[in-house]
Design a protein around this motif. Structure first.
Motif, PDB file in Angstrom:
ATOM      1  N   MET A  62     -22.760   8.867  -8.047  1.00  9.09           N
ATOM      2  CA  MET A  62     -21.901   8.604  -6.924  1.00  9.09           C
ATOM      3  C   MET A  62     -22.425   7.374  -6.187  1.00  9.09           C
ATOM      4  SD  MET A  62     -19.917  11.720  -5.815  1.00  9.09           S
ATOM      5  CE  MET A  62     -20.632  12.609  -4.496  1.00  9.09           C
ATOM      6  N   ALA A  63     -21.492   6.662  -5.601  1.00 11.08           N
ATOM      7  CA  ALA A  63     -21.840   5.434  -4.897  1.00 11.08           C
ATOM      8  C   ALA A  63     -21.049   5.363  -3.599  1.00 11.08           C
ATOM      9  CB  ALA A  63     -21.539   4.229  -5.766  1.00 11.08           C
ATOM     10  N   LEU A  64     -21.444   4.450  -2.746  1.00 16.51           N
ATOM     11  CA  LEU A  64     -20.776   4.246  -1.472  1.00 16.51           C
ATOM     12  C   LEU A  64     -19.801   3.080  -1.632  1.00 16.51           C
ATOM     13  CD1 LEU A  64     -20.914   5.442   1.385  1.00 16.51           C
ATOM     14  CD2 LEU A  64     -22.494   3.630   1.966  1.00 16.51           C
ATOM     15  N   TYR A  65     -18.503   3.341  -1.437  1.00 12.84           N
ATOM     16  CA  TYR A  65     -17.466   2.325  -1.591  1.00 12.84           C
ATOM     17  C   TYR A  65     -16.857   2.010  -0.226  1.00 12.84           C
ATOM     18  CZ  TYR A  65     -17.746   3.214  -6.568  1.00 12.84           C
ATOM     19  OH  TYR A  65     -18.189   3.338  -7.858  1.00 12.84           O
ATOM     20  N   ASP A  66     -16.545   0.729  -0.005  1.00 13.51           N
ATOM     21  CA  ASP A  66     -15.905   0.296   1.228  1.00 13.51           C
ATOM     22  C   ASP A  66     -14.400   0.260   1.015  1.00 13.51           C
ATOM     23  OD1 ASP A  66     -18.275  -0.068   2.648  1.00 13.51           O
ATOM     24  OD2 ASP A  66     -18.532  -2.093   1.872  1.00 13.51           O
ATOM     25  N   PHE A  67     -13.668   0.816   1.974  1.00 11.55           N
ATOM     26  CA  PHE A  67     -12.215   0.794   1.949  1.00 11.55           C
ATOM     27  C   PHE A  67     -11.735  -0.009   3.147  1.00 11.55           C
ATOM     28  CE2 PHE A  67     -13.055   4.135  -0.930  1.00 11.55           C
ATOM     29  CZ  PHE A  67     -11.932   4.274  -1.736  1.00 11.55           C
ATOM     30  N   THR A  68     -10.668  -0.800   2.950  1.00 14.08           N
ATOM     31  CA  THR A  68     -10.116  -1.657   3.998  1.00 14.08           C
ATOM     32  C   THR A  68      -8.630  -1.376   4.160  1.00 14.08           C
ATOM     33  OG1 THR A  68     -11.699  -3.370   3.376  1.00 14.08           O
ATOM     34  CG2 THR A  68      -9.880  -4.049   4.766  1.00 14.08           C
ATOM     35  N   CYS A  69      -8.189  -1.328   5.419  1.00 13.55           N
ATOM     36  CA  CYS A  69      -6.769  -1.110   5.708  1.00 13.55           C
ATOM     37  C   CYS A  69      -5.985  -2.376   5.395  1.00 13.55           C
ATOM     38  CB  CYS A  69      -6.593  -0.723   7.172  1.00 13.55           C
ATOM     39  SG  CYS A  69      -4.864  -0.474   7.642  1.00 13.55           S
ATOM     40  N   SER A 117      -3.079  -3.074   6.609  1.00 10.76           N
ATOM     41  CA  SER A 117      -2.327  -3.498   7.787  1.00 10.76           C
ATOM     42  C   SER A 117      -3.202  -4.152   8.848  1.00 10.76           C
ATOM     43  CB  SER A 117      -1.602  -2.303   8.412  1.00 10.76           C
ATOM     44  OG  SER A 117      -0.747  -1.714   7.481  1.00 10.76           O
ATOM     45  N   CYS A 118      -4.291  -3.464   9.269  1.00 10.96           N
ATOM     46  CA  CYS A 118      -5.072  -3.961  10.401  1.00 10.96           C
ATOM     47  C   CYS A 118      -6.461  -4.476  10.017  1.00 10.96           C
ATOM     48  CB  CYS A 118      -5.211  -2.866  11.465  1.00 10.96           C
ATOM     49  SG  CYS A 118      -6.251  -1.473  10.973  1.00 10.96           S
ATOM     50  N   GLY A 119      -6.887  -4.247   8.790  1.00 10.03           N
ATOM     51  CA  GLY A 119      -8.195  -4.734   8.351  1.00 10.03           C
ATOM     52  C   GLY A 119      -9.365  -3.823   8.703  1.00 10.03           C
ATOM     53  N   HIS A 120      -9.078  -2.668   9.339  1.00  7.69           N
ATOM     54  CA  HIS A 120     -10.130  -1.704   9.692  1.00  7.69           C
ATOM     55  C   HIS A 120     -10.801  -1.213   8.401  1.00  7.69           C
ATOM     56  CE1 HIS A 120     -12.112   1.339  12.130  1.00  7.69           C
ATOM     57  NE2 HIS A 120     -11.766   2.243  11.233  1.00  7.69           N
ATOM     58  N   GLY A 121     -12.125  -1.024   8.457  1.00  7.84           N
ATOM     59  CA  GLY A 121     -12.850  -0.597   7.265  1.00  7.84           C
ATOM     60  C   GLY A 121     -13.602   0.697   7.458  1.00  7.84           C
ATOM     61  N   ARG A 122     -13.907   1.362   6.347  1.00 10.48           N
ATOM     62  CA  ARG A 122     -14.742   2.556   6.358  1.00 10.48           C
ATOM     63  C   ARG A 122     -15.347   2.753   4.989  1.00 10.48           C
ATOM     64  NH1 ARG A 122     -10.978   8.014   6.646  1.00 10.48           N
ATOM     65  NH2 ARG A 122     -12.686   9.216   5.804  1.00 10.48           N
TER      66      ARG A 122
END
Length: 97
Positions: free
Chosen positions: A1-8, A10-15
């Protein structure tokens, strides 16, 4: 398992999300900021977390005693080693041919 970044989209918010590769590739998240769709972000950089055997090992700072990183000077036993006699005997044994 790894840590992946997700980006919106519409607004560019990430998590960041901890998932395996297949799950992360197919995963679509809902943005908590605007309610838009979040997709996995493109990886722009890679961090090296270990050294391969191709080159010399990385230099490590000496310990306070002045010895290398593998030094055990500062290790103090709170009681005698119960195998001390066997260790001494094994280290002083004459080689058998």
């Amino acid at each position: 398992m790894a840590l992946y970044d997700f980006t919106c989209r519409s607004c560019g918010h990430g998590r960041s999300v901890l998932a395996d590769f297949e799950t992360a590739s197919d995963l679509e998240l809902v943005c908590t900021a605007c309610g838009g769709t979040m997709k996995k972000a493109v990886v722009l950089a890679v961090n090296i977390v270990s050294v391969s055997g191709d080159g010399p090992p990385p230099e490590r700072a000496p310990k306070s005693c002045g010895h290398g990183y593998a030094c055990r000077c500062s290790v103090r036993l709170s009681r005698p080693n119960p195998f001390g006699d066997e260790i001494k005997k094994a280290n002083t044994r004459e080689p058998e041919f």
